[in-house]
Motif scaffolding. Sequence first.
Motif, PDB file in Angstrom:
ATOM      1  N   ASP A  28       0.803  -1.223   0.000  1.00 37.30           N
ATOM      2  CA  ASP A  28       0.000   0.000   0.000  1.00 37.30           C
ATOM      3  C   ASP A  28       0.838   1.276   0.000  1.00 37.30           C
ATOM      4  OD1 ASP A  28      -2.444  -1.347  -0.094  1.00 37.30           O
ATOM      5  OD2 ASP A  28      -2.494  -1.590   2.085  1.00 37.30           O
ATOM      6  N   PHE A  44       1.097   6.146   2.390  1.00 42.77           N
ATOM      7  CA  PHE A  44       0.338   4.912   2.199  1.00 42.77           C
ATOM      8  C   PHE A  44      -1.063   5.230   1.700  1.00 42.77           C
ATOM      9  CE2 PHE A  44       3.552   3.569   5.207  1.00 42.77           C
ATOM     10  CZ  PHE A  44       3.820   2.256   4.865  1.00 42.77           C
ATOM     11  N   SER A  45      -1.581   4.367   0.837  1.00 48.08           N
ATOM     12  CA  SER A  45      -2.952   4.527   0.364  1.00 48.08           C
ATOM     13  C   SER A  45      -3.953   4.081   1.429  1.00 48.08           C
ATOM     14  CB  SER A  45      -3.176   3.739  -0.926  1.00 48.08           C
ATOM     15  OG  SER A  45      -2.914   2.361  -0.725  1.00 48.08           O
ATOM     16  N   LYS A  46      -3.507   3.206   2.343  1.00 45.79           N
ATOM     17  CA  LYS A  46      -4.400   2.675   3.370  1.00 45.79           C
ATOM     18  C   LYS A  46      -3.600   2.371   4.627  1.00 45.79           C
ATOM     19  CE  LYS A  46      -7.350  -1.329   4.207  1.00 45.79           C
ATOM     20  NZ  LYS A  46      -7.775  -2.630   3.692  1.00 45.79           N
ATOM     21  N   LYS A  97      -4.995   9.884   1.834  1.00 48.83           N
ATOM     22  CA  LYS A  97      -3.839   9.014   2.080  1.00 48.83           C
ATOM     23  C   LYS A  97      -3.167   9.429   3.382  1.00 48.83           C
ATOM     24  CE  LYS A  97      -3.145   8.017  -2.788  1.00 48.83           C
ATOM     25  NZ  LYS A  97      -4.369   8.647  -3.229  1.00 48.83           N
TER      26      LYS A  97
END
Length: 130
Positions: A28, A44-46, A97
């Motif tokens: 991620d 990080f996207s998640k 994000k």
Amino acid sequence: MGRLFQVTLDGKIYSCRHCKAHLALSDDIVSKAFQCKHGKAYLFSKVVNVTVGAKEDRLMMTGLHTVADIYCVKCGSIVGWTYETAHDRSQKYKEGKSVLERFKLDGPDGSNYYWVSHEAHIGGSDQDDV
């Protein structure tokens, strides 16, 4: 206070250096080119197992952003921040994000980043002016 539920991740995991709570997966990572006042940081996207603090406007190297600090849900340590709003059109990709500071993490290979970089204030993608 209620029962604490945590998400358990599978794969290459970044975890809180204090309590080992899972925070994010290596898959991620959006960017490793971020800076914070303590050194390098990853976008990080998640992320999981975090609580979000109050929103505030911060002037960073890439412009004005509305952000909120994020804290480990298990031990309460601040682990980074999340982007709520990017005021510059070129920075909109950051919205939603989160950034985790490397020195506050244990890496997926068991490495830790307890040291503080002396190059932290030289430059990078984002850095607090505080």
